[in-house]
Design a protein around this motif. Sequence first.
Motif, PDB file in Angstrom:
ATOM      1  N   UNK A  92      46.869  36.955  57.443  1.00 18.91           N
ATOM      2  CA  UNK A  92      46.095  36.110  58.354  1.00 18.91           C
ATOM      3  C   UNK A  92      45.953  36.744  59.729  1.00 18.91           C
ATOM      4  N   UNK A  93      47.059  37.275  60.264  1.00 14.98           N
ATOM      5  CA  UNK A  93      46.995  37.859  61.602  1.00 14.98           C
ATOM      6  C   UNK A  93      46.208  39.161  61.623  1.00 14.98           C
ATOM      7  N   UNK A  94      46.160  39.869  60.507  1.00 17.20           N
ATOM      8  CA  UNK A  94      45.375  41.112  60.460  1.00 17.20           C
ATOM      9  C   UNK A  94      43.910  40.835  60.755  1.00 17.20           C
ATOM     10  N   UNK A  95      43.426  39.705  60.264  1.00 20.01           N
ATOM     11  CA  UNK A  95      42.039  39.334  60.541  1.00 20.01           C
ATOM     12  C   UNK A  95      41.897  38.660  61.906  1.00 20.01           C
ATOM     13  N   UNK A 122      37.408  49.235  58.924  1.00 18.29           N
ATOM     14  CA  UNK A 122      38.365  49.933  58.066  1.00 18.29           C
ATOM     15  C   UNK A 122      39.618  49.099  57.844  1.00 18.29           C
ATOM     16  N   UNK A 123      40.085  48.452  58.893  1.00 15.94           N
ATOM     17  CA  UNK A 123      41.260  47.604  58.764  1.00 15.94           C
ATOM     18  C   UNK A 123      41.010  46.440  57.822  1.00 15.94           C
ATOM     19  N   UNK A 124      39.825  45.833  57.921  1.00 14.83           N
ATOM     20  CA  UNK A 124      39.487  44.719  57.041  1.00 14.83           C
ATOM     21  C   UNK A 124      39.423  45.171  55.588  1.00 14.83           C
ATOM     22  N   UNK A 125      38.854  46.345  55.359  1.00 20.61           N
ATOM     23  CA  UNK A 125      38.769  46.885  54.003  1.00 20.61           C
ATOM     24  C   UNK A 125      40.161  47.144  53.433  1.00 20.61           C
ATOM     25  N   UNK A 126      41.035  47.694  54.248  1.00 19.39           N
ATOM     26  CA  UNK A 126      42.394  47.990  53.780  1.00 19.39           C
ATOM     27  C   UNK A 126      43.142  46.724  53.382  1.00 19.39           C
ATOM     28  N   UNK A 127      42.989  45.666  54.174  1.00 17.83           N
ATOM     29  CA  UNK A 127      43.686  44.414  53.857  1.00 17.83           C
ATOM     30  C   UNK A 127      43.099  43.787  52.591  1.00 17.83           C
ATOM     31  N   UNK A 128      41.768  43.711  52.495  1.00 16.76           N
ATOM     32  CA  UNK A 128      41.141  43.140  51.311  1.00 16.76           C
ATOM     33  C   UNK A 128      41.520  43.916  50.048  1.00 16.76           C
ATOM     34  N   UNK A 129      41.516  45.236  50.146  1.00 11.55           N
ATOM     35  CA  UNK A 129      41.875  46.060  48.989  1.00 11.55           C
ATOM     36  C   UNK A 129      43.320  45.831  48.578  1.00 11.55           C
ATOM     37  N   UNK A 130      44.198  45.708  49.549  1.00 11.56           N
ATOM     38  CA  UNK A 130      45.604  45.442  49.252  1.00 11.56           C
ATOM     39  C   UNK A 130      45.750  44.093  48.556  1.00 11.56           C
ATOM     40  N   UNK A 131      45.057  43.078  49.059  1.00 11.26           N
ATOM     41  CA  UNK A 131      45.106  41.747  48.453  1.00 11.26           C
ATOM     42  C   UNK A 131      44.656  41.775  46.995  1.00 11.26           C
ATOM     43  N   UNK A 132      43.529  42.445  46.742  1.00 10.75           N
ATOM     44  CA  UNK A 132      42.940  42.415  45.406  1.00 10.75           C
ATOM     45  C   UNK A 132      43.760  43.232  44.403  1.00 10.75           C
ATOM     46  N   UNK A 133      44.338  44.334  44.845  1.00 14.48           N
ATOM     47  CA  UNK A 133      45.013  45.226  43.897  1.00 14.48           C
ATOM     48  C   UNK A 133      46.520  45.034  43.824  1.00 14.48           C
ATOM     49  N   UNK A 134      47.133  44.381  44.813  1.00 15.87           N
ATOM     50  CA  UNK A 134      48.597  44.358  44.876  1.00 15.87           C
ATOM     51  C   UNK A 134      49.206  42.973  45.062  1.00 15.87           C
ATOM     52  N   UNK A 135      48.478  41.927  44.752  1.00 13.13           N
ATOM     53  CA  UNK A 135      49.029  40.593  44.971  1.00 13.13           C
ATOM     54  C   UNK A 135      50.293  40.385  44.137  1.00 13.13           C
ATOM     55  N   UNK A 136      51.293  39.745  44.749  1.00 18.08           N
ATOM     56  CA  UNK A 136      52.555  39.494  44.041  1.00 18.08           C
ATOM     57  C   UNK A 136      52.566  38.132  43.352  1.00 18.08           C
ATOM     58  N   UNK A 137      51.628  37.277  43.676  1.00 17.74           N
ATOM     59  CA  UNK A 137      51.562  35.935  43.079  1.00 17.74           C
ATOM     60  C   UNK A 137      52.936  35.265  43.105  1.00 17.74           C
TER      61      UNK A 137
END
Length: 463
Positions: free
Chosen positions: A92-95, A123-138
């Motif tokens: 949340x704070x990244x955005x 670039x920062x927004x892309x990095x966070x979104x990519x991390x969310x989509x590929x690495x979520x821990x659920x």
Amino acid sequence: MREPIQFPLDQSALDVDLGGTRVRRTVHPSGLRVLTEYMPGVRSASVGFWVGVGSRDEQAENDAARGSLGSTHFLEHLLFKGTPTRDAYSIATSFDRVGAESNALTAKEYTCYHAKARDVDLEGAVEVLADMVTNSVLDAGEFENEREVILEELAMAADDLADVASERFFEEVLGDHPLGRPIGGNTETIRAARRDDVNEHYAHRYDPSTLVVTAAGAVDHDRLVELVLRALEGSADPRWSTEVSRTPVRRSTVPDDVPAASTTAQEAPEAVNAAPRVAVTEKPSEQVNVIVGTTGLRAGDPRRFAMGLMNSVLGGGMSSRLFQEIREKRGLAYTAYSFGASYSDAGLFGMYAGTAPQKAAEVVDLARTELAKIADDGITSEERERALGQIAGSSALALEDSDTRMGRLGRAELGTGELYDLDTSLERFHAVTDTDVREVAALLQRQPSTIVAVGEVSRSTLR
């Protein structure tokens, strides 16, 4: 007449000058697709991570390869709740710290996680979104928290009778077809959902072959491709490996068992309801929210431009026939409009109004009458010109926004595989004849009609 831009799945690169903006597309051997539209003179960009998986892809049973009902909506919430390197607050704070806008949406045939930021913060927004989509821990704890949040979301929607009518309309027209289910699930499916089922849905449905990344605005295509590939390569989950060759996934919009020249309003799967019906939901209310409609056109149907023109005249604005006849001339409703929804193998069309219970039957009759008039007599030249102006103006204004252009790329890539720029699209609308409009109206009119009414319907004469 100009042709739309084609997005073949076996074409690795595309670069098109649209006369002011530039569209580029890269298809990586891993199946990943990245599309951008550079817009000169802007200082921001919108980016979306699209996954070609929607609520229709869930199983009523807990099939481990698909997940239970509601899994897609659960994932939309949970992917904001943490990865191995970021917790929910960090995401949340990244955005927030750069004033970026972020959100997600679940649809019937896709899911999108998106953000809009200044060019220097993209670039920062892309990095966070990519991390969310590929690495979520659920996370299990977050799962239970979000269960309650989703239940509150559903409760909020249940208090909006127009929303209730819309959901019921989909259910009644589309029947047992997966598209007829509510996108967000319902109270029962959300309460029954298990974290393991949602995790299996994530593991089996999210990979590079289903992932499309689109961006519009002040964006460098090559840099975006580099950032996304780096994120996938950095994922600890082997399913995101860019070393594995995969075929990109796109839904077919032409079922094998349906003739291309079919004249039905939509080439409906057997699960779609084929009988007229009246569906009533009794709720305390001063109004009855009513929708009358039927099956519509599939995505990609060449008649969709005639449908769009007809819909504009019938119920597309304050000068439309429904608004004028129902509100302006008779004062029966505050608002009245028509709408359509198209998917890969099914579609629907409806006419809506909210009115006093004792006037609901009259409103339904008026709506049906106006559709019949267009089917029998067509539209006037003045209505045609006004509709064309409305379509051109609203489309041009929408495309001033990078969000709209980003979304257009994603839906084109995941949908028909064709991108219509503004001029190409308007050429198709201008080519629509009066006969085309009459035929599409007649097509809708002769389909079995469904009436959905929500409110104190017992006070009305609807039956």
